[in-house]
Design a protein around this motif. Structure first.
Motif, PDB file in Angstrom:
ATOM      1  N   SER A  32       0.840  -1.215   0.000  1.00 36.08           N
ATOM      2  CA  SER A  32       0.000   0.000   0.000  1.00 36.08           C
ATOM      3  C   SER A  32       0.867   1.254   0.000  1.00 36.08           C
ATOM      4  CB  SER A  32      -0.973   0.005   1.180  1.00 36.08           C
ATOM      5  OG  SER A  32      -0.263   0.036   2.390  1.00 36.08           O
ATOM      6  N   LYS A  33       1.976   1.239   0.728  1.00 33.24           N
ATOM      7  CA  LYS A  33       2.868   2.405   0.762  1.00 33.24           C
ATOM      8  C   LYS A  33       3.543   2.606  -0.596  1.00 33.24           C
ATOM      9  CE  LYS A  33       5.016   3.963   4.492  1.00 33.24           C
ATOM     10  NZ  LYS A  33       5.876   4.032   5.662  1.00 33.24           N
ATOM     11  N   ILE A  34       4.022   1.528  -1.201  1.00 32.29           N
ATOM     12  CA  ILE A  34       4.733   1.623  -2.482  1.00 32.29           C
ATOM     13  C   ILE A  34       3.759   2.017  -3.596  1.00 32.29           C
ATOM     14  CG2 ILE A  34       6.066   0.333  -4.219  1.00 32.29           C
ATOM     15  CD1 ILE A  34       7.051  -1.403  -1.737  1.00 32.29           C
ATOM     16  N   ILE A  51       3.915   0.034 -13.203  1.00 31.48           N
ATOM     17  CA  ILE A  51       5.172   0.443 -12.557  1.00 31.48           C
ATOM     18  C   ILE A  51       5.382  -0.350 -11.271  1.00 31.48           C
ATOM     19  CG2 ILE A  51       6.372   2.366 -11.412  1.00 31.48           C
ATOM     20  CD1 ILE A  51       5.215   4.188 -13.615  1.00 31.48           C
ATOM     21  N   PHE A  52       4.292  -0.593 -10.530  1.00 28.75           N
ATOM     22  CA  PHE A  52       4.384  -1.392  -9.302  1.00 28.75           C
ATOM     23  C   PHE A  52       4.917  -2.791  -9.640  1.00 28.75           C
ATOM     24  CE2 PHE A  52       2.577  -4.363  -6.189  1.00 28.75           C
ATOM     25  CZ  PHE A  52       2.994  -3.790  -4.994  1.00 28.75           C
ATOM     26  N   GLN A  53       4.347  -3.407 -10.683  1.00 33.90           N
ATOM     27  CA  GLN A  53       4.802  -4.749 -11.083  1.00 33.90           C
ATOM     28  C   GLN A  53       6.251  -4.720 -11.567  1.00 33.90           C
ATOM     29  OE1 GLN A  53       1.854  -6.214 -13.843  1.00 33.90           O
ATOM     30  NE2 GLN A  53       0.303  -6.398 -12.245  1.00 33.90           N
ATOM     31  N   ASP A  54       6.601  -3.711 -12.368  1.00 33.74           N
ATOM     32  CA  ASP A  54       7.989  -3.579 -12.842  1.00 33.74           C
ATOM     33  C   ASP A  54       8.955  -3.418 -11.675  1.00 33.74           C
ATOM     34  OD1 ASP A  54       7.089  -3.813 -15.418  1.00 33.74           O
ATOM     35  OD2 ASP A  54       7.270  -1.667 -15.907  1.00 33.74           O
ATOM     36  N   THR A  55       8.497  -2.672 -10.657  1.00 32.35           N
ATOM     37  CA  THR A  55       9.332  -2.470  -9.458  1.00 32.35           C
ATOM     38  C   THR A  55       9.661  -3.821  -8.836  1.00 32.35           C
ATOM     39  OG1 THR A  55       8.341  -0.298  -9.024  1.00 32.35           O
ATOM     40  CG2 THR A  55       9.430  -1.385  -7.167  1.00 32.35           C
ATOM     41  N   LEU A  63      17.317  -9.557  -6.046  1.00 35.77           N
ATOM     42  CA  LEU A  63      17.447 -10.502  -4.933  1.00 35.77           C
ATOM     43  C   LEU A  63      17.946 -11.857  -5.419  1.00 35.77           C
ATOM     44  CD1 LEU A  63      14.239  -9.697  -2.817  1.00 35.77           C
ATOM     45  CD2 LEU A  63      16.571  -8.927  -2.392  1.00 35.77           C
ATOM     46  N   LYS A  64      17.392 -12.338  -6.542  1.00 37.16           N
ATOM     47  CA  LYS A  64      17.792 -13.656  -7.076  1.00 37.16           C
ATOM     48  C   LYS A  64      19.255 -13.671  -7.514  1.00 37.16           C
ATOM     49  CE  LYS A  64      13.911 -16.182  -7.123  1.00 37.16           C
ATOM     50  NZ  LYS A  64      13.750 -17.358  -6.293  1.00 37.16           N
ATOM     51  N   SER A  65      19.743 -12.506  -8.002  1.00 37.84           N
ATOM     52  CA  SER A  65      21.144 -12.455  -8.436  1.00 37.84           C
ATOM     53  C   SER A  65      22.079 -12.173  -7.257  1.00 37.84           C
ATOM     54  CB  SER A  65      21.323 -11.373  -9.498  1.00 37.84           C
ATOM     55  OG  SER A  65      21.141 -10.093  -8.922  1.00 37.84           O
ATOM     56  N   ARG A  66      21.495 -12.084  -6.060  1.00 37.40           N
ATOM     57  CA  ARG A  66      22.234 -11.820  -4.803  1.00 37.40           C
ATOM     58  C   ARG A  66      22.995 -10.498  -4.842  1.00 37.40           C
ATOM     59  NH1 ARG A  66      22.233 -16.273  -1.355  1.00 37.40           N
ATOM     60  NH2 ARG A  66      21.375 -18.144  -2.306  1.00 37.40           N
ATOM     61  N   ALA A  67      22.441  -9.525  -5.598  1.00 39.14           N
ATOM     62  CA  ALA A  67      23.097  -8.218  -5.718  1.00 39.14           C
ATOM     63  C   ALA A  67      22.595  -7.228  -4.667  1.00 39.14           C
ATOM     64  CB  ALA A  67      22.870  -7.645  -7.117  1.00 39.14           C
ATOM     65  N   TYR A  68      21.572  -7.604  -3.897  1.00 34.50           N
ATOM     66  CA  TYR A  68      21.009  -6.720  -2.867  1.00 34.50           C
ATOM     67  C   TYR A  68      21.924  -6.728  -1.653  1.00 34.50           C
ATOM     68  CZ  TYR A  68      17.862  -5.062   0.815  1.00 34.50           C
ATOM     69  OH  TYR A  68      17.309  -4.377   1.873  1.00 34.50           O
ATOM     70  N   ASN A  69      22.286  -5.535  -1.174  1.00 35.62           N
ATOM     71  CA  ASN A  69      23.170  -5.489  -0.003  1.00 35.62           C
ATOM     72  C   ASN A  69      22.808  -4.378   0.978  1.00 35.62           C
ATOM     73  OD1 ASN A  69      23.962  -3.270  -1.417  1.00 35.62           O
ATOM     74  ND2 ASN A  69      26.092  -3.878  -1.677  1.00 35.62           N
ATOM     75  N   GLU A  70      21.559  -3.879   0.910  1.00 36.49           N
ATOM     76  CA  GLU A  70      21.177  -2.785   1.810  1.00 36.49           C
ATOM     77  C   GLU A  70      20.439  -3.340   3.023  1.00 36.49           C
ATOM     78  OE1 GLU A  70      19.789   0.820   0.151  1.00 36.49           O
ATOM     79  OE2 GLU A  70      20.484   0.295  -1.845  1.00 36.49           O
ATOM     80  N   GLU A  71      21.141  -4.096   3.807  1.00 41.51           N
ATOM     81  CA  GLU A  71      20.574  -4.754   4.983  1.00 41.51           C
ATOM     82  C   GLU A  71      19.769  -3.779   5.843  1.00 41.51           C
ATOM     83  OE1 GLU A  71      21.116  -8.445   7.630  1.00 41.51           O
ATOM     84  OE2 GLU A  71      21.910  -8.078   5.639  1.00 41.51           O
ATOM     85  N   GLY A  72      18.524  -4.136   6.103  1.00 41.08           N
ATOM     86  CA  GLY A  72      17.703  -3.317   7.004  1.00 41.08           C
ATOM     87  C   GLY A  72      17.066  -2.109   6.343  1.00 41.08           C
ATOM     88  N   LYS A  73      17.307  -1.900   5.048  1.00 41.13           N
ATOM     89  CA  LYS A  73      16.738  -0.718   4.371  1.00 41.13           C
ATOM     90  C   LYS A  73      15.941  -1.159   3.154  1.00 41.13           C
ATOM     91  CE  LYS A  73      20.386   2.392   5.851  1.00 41.13           C
ATOM     92  NZ  LYS A  73      21.516   3.190   5.433  1.00 41.13           N
ATOM     93  N   PHE A  74      15.164  -2.208   3.312  1.00 40.84           N
ATOM     94  CA  PHE A  74      14.425  -2.779   2.184  1.00 40.84           C
ATOM     95  C   PHE A  74      13.440  -1.785   1.576  1.00 40.84           C
ATOM     96  CE2 PHE A  74      10.743  -5.179   0.515  1.00 40.84           C
ATOM     97  CZ  PHE A  74      11.377  -5.896  -0.487  1.00 40.84           C
ATOM     98  N   LEU A  75      12.588  -1.166   2.409  1.00 39.92           N
ATOM     99  CA  LEU A  75      11.561  -0.267   1.871  1.00 39.92           C
ATOM    100  C   LEU A  75      12.155   0.936   1.132  1.00 39.92           C
ATOM    101  CD1 LEU A  75       8.587   0.380   1.427  1.00 39.92           C
ATOM    102  CD2 LEU A  75       8.577   1.519   3.647  1.00 39.92           C
ATOM    103  N   PRO A  76      13.113   1.686   1.721  1.00 35.05           N
ATOM    104  CA  PRO A  76      13.703   2.803   0.957  1.00 35.05           C
ATOM    105  C   PRO A  76      14.339   2.347  -0.360  1.00 35.05           C
ATOM    106  CG  PRO A  76      14.306   2.977   3.266  1.00 35.05           C
ATOM    107  CD  PRO A  76      13.603   1.653   3.093  1.00 35.05           C
ATOM    108  N   TRP A  77      14.941   1.149  -0.355  1.00 37.13           N
ATOM    109  CA  TRP A  77      15.549   0.605  -1.579  1.00 37.13           C
ATOM    110  C   TRP A  77      14.478   0.360  -2.644  1.00 37.13           C
ATOM    111  CZ3 TRP A  77      15.298  -4.846  -3.103  1.00 37.13           C
ATOM    112  CH2 TRP A  77      16.068  -5.134  -4.246  1.00 37.13           C
ATOM    113  N   VAL A  78      13.355  -0.261  -2.247  1.00 39.62           N
ATOM    114  CA  VAL A  78      12.263  -0.525  -3.194  1.00 39.62           C
ATOM    115  C   VAL A  78      11.668   0.799  -3.684  1.00 39.62           C
ATOM    116  CG1 VAL A  78       9.993  -1.604  -3.511  1.00 39.62           C
ATOM    117  CG2 VAL A  78      11.754  -2.786  -2.181  1.00 39.62           C
ATOM    118  N   MET A  79      11.526   1.775  -2.779  1.00 36.76           N
ATOM    119  CA  MET A  79      10.977   3.086  -3.149  1.00 36.76           C
ATOM    120  C   MET A  79      11.898   3.771  -4.169  1.00 36.76           C
ATOM    121  SD  MET A  79       8.102   3.622  -1.510  1.00 36.76           S
ATOM    122  CE  MET A  79       7.585   4.990  -0.536  1.00 36.76           C
ATOM    123  N   ARG A  80      13.219   3.599  -4.008  1.00 36.01           N
ATOM    124  CA  ARG A  80      14.166   4.175  -4.980  1.00 36.01           C
ATOM    125  C   ARG A  80      13.977   3.542  -6.355  1.00 36.01           C
ATOM    126  NH1 ARG A  80      17.977   4.508  -1.133  1.00 36.01           N
ATOM    127  NH2 ARG A  80      19.142   2.659  -1.717  1.00 36.01           N
TER     128      ARG A  80
END
Length: 194
Positions: A32-34, A51-55, A63-80
């Motif tokens: 709902s926030k995104i 755009i939501f689906q593309d996000t 995540l599948k390519s294991r390139a995510y490294n912003e531990e604890g900042k999931f929502l701001p990362w998705v919002m970016r």
């Protein structure tokens, strides 16, 4: 019930390790926030859904390519990610919405006259063209903050979360953007007054 209490970082880790349900929990927790953020910038439900689906396609790929490294900042990362896709949408359609005037930069007040004559409409269109050219001359970080603030009506808190910088840094970039624009306007004064 235990799953609902799990922090985002742990759900991300569980998803990367193969727990598909972890991603469902993350999406349900933040959708709902995104979606609200996307819809507030697009104002079209179908495009916002796309755009939501593309996000989340980008989120899953990262995540599948294991390139995510912003531990604890999931929502701001998705919002970016969502924010960048919104900007891409406007770039593709060659239009940036103008949401409001503000005292922060006086040239915007020129565009708020409701009783525009034909001559004034031509002047207004030229001012908008000149303004976009000026914005393009700004350094990328200043341009990004100025567009988010002036054209997308975002708060400095939102800007800071999406760009991953502190509120003070976002404020500073906005200040420098306005100062740089004033310098360029002073330098090209003849062009703007023609």
């Amino acid at each position: 019930m235990a799953n609902v209490q799990l922090p985002d970082a742990l759900l991300v880790r569980n998803y990367v390790e193969g727990d598909e349900n972890a991603l469902t929990i993350l999406i349900n927790r933040h959708q709902s926030k995104i979606f609200g953020f996307i819809y507030s910038k697009i104002s079209d439900r179908d495009i916002s859904n796309d755009i939501f689906q593309d996000t989340f396609i980008k989120v899953i790929k990262t995540l599948k390519s294991r390139a995510y490294n912003e531990e604890g900042k999931f929502l701001p990362w998705v919002m970016r990610i969502a924010h960048n896709l919104i900007i891409d949408h406007y770039r593709k359609n060659k239009k940036m919405p103008m949401y409001r005037e503000t005292e922060e930069f006086s040239i915007f007040s020129i565009m708020s006259d409701d009783s525009l004559t034909v001559e004034n409409k031509i002047i207004q269109e030229q001012v908008e063209i000149d303004l976009k050219k000026l914005i393009e001359e700004l350094p990328a970080d200043q341009k990004e903050v100025l567009i988010m603030r002036m054209y997308q009506d975002m708060s400095f808190k939102e800007i800071s979360e999406i760009t991953g910088v502190s509120i003070n840094t976002a404020l500073g970039r906005m200040r420098y953007a306005l100062m740089n624009m004033r310098k360029v306007i002073d330098k090209h004064q003849i062009i703007l007054t023609n």
